[in-house]
Design a protein around this motif. Structure first.
Motif, short mmCIF file in Angstrom:
data_model
loop_
_atom_site.label_atom_id
_atom_site.label_comp_id
_atom_site.label_asym_id
_atom_site.label_seq_id
_atom_site.Cartn_x
_atom_site.Cartn_y
_atom_site.Cartn_z
N CYS A 115 0.89 -1.16 0.00
CA CYS A 115 0.00 0.00 0.00
C CYS A 115 0.92 1.21 0.00
O CYS A 115 1.69 1.42 0.93
CB CYS A 115 -0.91 -0.01 1.23
N TRP A 116 0.86 1.99 -1.08
CA TRP A 116 1.77 3.13 -1.27
C TRP A 116 0.97 4.42 -1.09
O TRP A 116 -0.04 4.62 -1.78
CB TRP A 116 2.38 3.07 -2.66
N ARG A 117 1.39 5.23 -0.17
CA ARG A 117 0.66 6.47 0.13
C ARG A 117 1.55 7.68 0.02
O ARG A 117 2.78 7.57 0.05
CB ARG A 117 0.07 6.41 1.55
N MET A 118 0.93 8.85 -0.07
CA MET A 118 1.67 10.11 -0.14
C MET A 118 0.89 11.16 0.64
O MET A 118 -0.33 11.26 0.52
CB MET A 118 1.81 10.54 -1.59
N LYS A 119 1.62 11.92 1.45
CA LYS A 119 0.98 12.97 2.24
C LYS A 119 1.79 14.24 2.13
O LYS A 119 3.02 14.20 2.02
CB LYS A 119 0.92 12.54 3.72
N TRP A 120 1.10 15.35 2.16
CA TRP A 120 1.78 16.65 2.22
C TRP A 120 1.02 17.53 3.19
O TRP A 120 -0.13 17.85 2.94
CB TRP A 120 1.83 17.32 0.83
N ARG A 121 1.67 17.85 4.30
CA ARG A 121 1.09 18.73 5.30
C ARG A 121 -0.32 18.31 5.70
O ARG A 121 -1.24 19.13 5.71
CB ARG A 121 1.09 20.18 4.79
N GLY A 122 -0.47 17.01 5.95
CA GLY A 122 -1.76 16.51 6.42
C GLY A 122 -2.76 16.20 5.32
O GLY A 122 -3.83 15.68 5.59
N ARG A 123 -2.41 16.53 4.07
CA ARG A 123 -3.32 16.25 2.96
C ARG A 123 -2.95 14.92 2.32
O ARG A 123 -1.76 14.64 2.14
CB ARG A 123 -3.24 17.37 1.92
N ASN A 124 -3.95 14.14 1.98
CA ASN A 124 -3.71 12.82 1.37
C ASN A 124 -3.68 12.96 -0.15
O ASN A 124 -4.66 13.38 -0.76
CB ASN A 124 -4.80 11.85 1.80
N LEU A 125 -2.53 12.59 -0.74
CA LEU A 125 -2.33 12.72 -2.17
C LEU A 125 -2.26 11.35 -2.83
O LEU A 125 -1.96 10.35 -2.17
CB LEU A 125 -1.05 13.49 -2.48
N ASP A 126 -2.48 11.33 -4.15
CA ASP A 126 -2.38 10.10 -4.93
C ASP A 126 -0.96 9.99 -5.48
O ASP A 126 -0.60 10.75 -6.38
CB ASP A 126 -3.40 10.16 -6.08
N PRO A 127 -0.14 9.08 -4.93
CA PRO A 127 1.27 9.03 -5.37
C PRO A 127 1.42 8.72 -6.85
O PRO A 127 2.39 9.14 -7.48
CB PRO A 127 1.88 7.94 -4.49
N SER A 128 0.44 8.00 -7.42
CA SER A 128 0.59 7.63 -8.83
C SER A 128 0.54 8.85 -9.74
O SER A 128 1.04 8.81 -10.87
CB SER A 128 -0.48 6.61 -9.23
N LEU A 129 -0.03 9.97 -9.25
CA LEU A 129 -0.09 11.19 -10.07
C LEU A 129 1.28 11.86 -10.22
O LEU A 129 1.43 12.77 -11.02
CB LEU A 129 -1.10 12.18 -9.47
N LEU A 130 2.26 11.43 -9.44
CA LEU A 130 3.60 12.00 -9.58
C LEU A 130 4.54 11.08 -10.37
O LEU A 130 5.64 11.47 -10.73
CB LEU A 130 4.20 12.30 -8.21
N VAL A 131 4.10 9.85 -10.62
CA VAL A 131 4.95 8.91 -11.38
C VAL A 131 5.07 9.40 -12.81
O VAL A 131 4.07 9.68 -13.48
CB VAL A 131 4.36 7.48 -11.34
N GLY A 132 6.29 9.54 -13.27
CA GLY A 132 6.53 9.99 -14.65
C GLY A 132 6.61 11.50 -14.78
O GLY A 132 6.98 12.00 -15.84
N ALA A 133 6.26 12.23 -13.71
CA ALA A 133 6.38 13.70 -13.76
C ALA A 133 7.84 14.07 -13.49
O ALA A 133 8.56 13.33 -12.85
CB ALA A 133 5.47 14.34 -12.74
N GLY A 134 8.24 15.21 -13.97
CA GLY A 134 9.60 15.67 -13.73
C GLY A 134 10.59 14.99 -14.67
O GLY A 134 10.17 14.28 -15.57
N PRO A 135 11.90 15.16 -14.48
CA PRO A 135 12.49 15.91 -13.39
C PRO A 135 12.20 17.41 -13.49
O PRO A 135 11.86 17.90 -14.56
CB PRO A 135 14.00 15.64 -13.55
N PHE A 136 12.27 18.06 -12.34
CA PHE A 136 11.97 19.49 -12.26
C PHE A 136 13.29 20.25 -12.23
O PHE A 136 14.07 20.12 -11.31
CB PHE A 136 11.12 19.77 -11.02
N ARG A 137 13.53 20.99 -13.32
CA ARG A 137 14.80 21.72 -13.47
C ARG A 137 14.50 23.17 -13.74
O ARG A 137 13.39 23.51 -14.14
CB ARG A 137 15.62 21.11 -14.61
N ALA A 138 15.50 23.97 -13.56
CA ALA A 138 15.33 25.42 -13.76
C ALA A 138 14.87 25.71 -15.20
O ALA A 138 15.25 25.02 -16.11
CB ALA A 138 16.63 26.13 -13.47
#
Ligand SMILES: [Zn+2]
Length: 288
Positions: free
Chosen positions: A265-288
């Motif tokens: 079970c893979w989870r993601m949280k940011w400052r108490g908010r529950n996020l869908d980790p799969s929505l970050l898969v394949g995003a980035g890399p984040f560069r200038a």
């Protein structure tokens, strides 16, 4: 992605105590307000990654939730039940910039089951309740971590290879009309002992086995308070306090704790908010 409200309109909509525009005194020469560039998935459970002035204060919907890194990078997340609009404001002593994002409704699996006999699934044993409270307090410390690192900038990969997704993020059962707690993870069906790898660089901030609900649990802080969690682990291979790189082996999957079968079970949280980790898969890399 979202229509731009003027900065003045956005600031006017915020409670006075959160608008850090004290330097905007008429007639005084002042440096430029911070810039703001964003990319993200503007949906319930989604995320935004932005670039602004170094150490700018980041406010989401009137709440100061993080501070940009020394390079000006920051993360924000939108809860599973986030309202349809969210205002991100970045502020420095020189002024502020804001963006109002439209947050799309999430596509969640909702299952209504009626006519069930009343059930007793809530623990009542005092010793067990005490143990759960203590475990919750230790986990909360991990989720509150805010390491000053930028592991999220590499983007994310899946933590286990080739697994079938057995449950999506955000699903909810409504039993006899009563909505149960939503499923805040992505379940990846895996045989016990499957290697779990860090999906992005980060700091291990919690690593314990034997928890009542989670069994073996690891929490990784990727910077900016963006935390990923790995539940039901059979084996943990790195202690808390370890920095890991993307792809580094951290644990093995299992079926420990309250699990119906072997899976991660893979989870993601940011400052108490529950996020869908799969929505970050394949995003980035984040560069200038
Ligand atoms: Zn799950």
């Amino acid at each position: 992605m979202a229509g731009g409200l003027s900065r003045r309109a956005v600031l006017a909509a915020l409670p006075l105590s959160t608008s850090l525009i004290g330097s905007a005194v008429p007639g005084l020469a002042r440096a430029a307000a911070p810039g703001l560039s964003l990319s993200g998935k503007y949906v319930q459970g989604g995320w935004a990654i932005g670039r602004t002035a170094p150490r700018a204060v980041v406010d989401v919907d009137g709440q100061v939730l993080t501070t940009a890194s020394a390079d000006g990078w920051f993360v924000a997340g939108f809860d599973r039940d986030a309202p349809p609009a969210s205002t991100l404001t970045v502020s420095t002593a020189d002024g502020s910039a804001a963006h109002e994002a439209t947050i799309a409704t999430g596509d969640f699996d909702i299952q209504r089951i009626d006519g069930l006999p009343p059930e007793q699934v809530t623990p009542t044993d005092p010793a067990l309740l005490e143990r759960i409270v203590a475990e919750n307090a230790r986990k909360a410390l991990g989720f509150a971590s805010q390491a000053d690192i930028e592991g999220f900038r590499d983007g994310f990969v899946l933590p286990v290879a080739g697994a079938r997704r057995s449950a999506r993020f955000g699903g909810q059962r409504i039993l006899n009309g009563e909505p149960k707690r939503p499923h805040y993870g992505v379940d990846l069906a895996t045989p016990v002992g499957t290697p779990v790898r860090a999906p992005a660089a980060g700091l291990i901030v919690f690593a314990e086995t034997g928890l009542h609900y989670e069994g073996g649990l690891v929490l990784v802080d990727h910077g900016q308070g963006l935390i990923t969690a790995y539940l039901h682990l059979s084996k943990i291979l790195v202690p808390a306090g370890t920095y890991v790189r993307q792809g580094q082996l951290v644990a093995e999957t299992g079926k420990e704790g309250r699990a119906t079968g072997p899976h991660l079970c893979w989870r993601m949280k940011w400052r108490g908010r529950n996020l869908d980790p799969s929505l970050l898969v394949g995003a980035g890399p984040f560069r200038a």
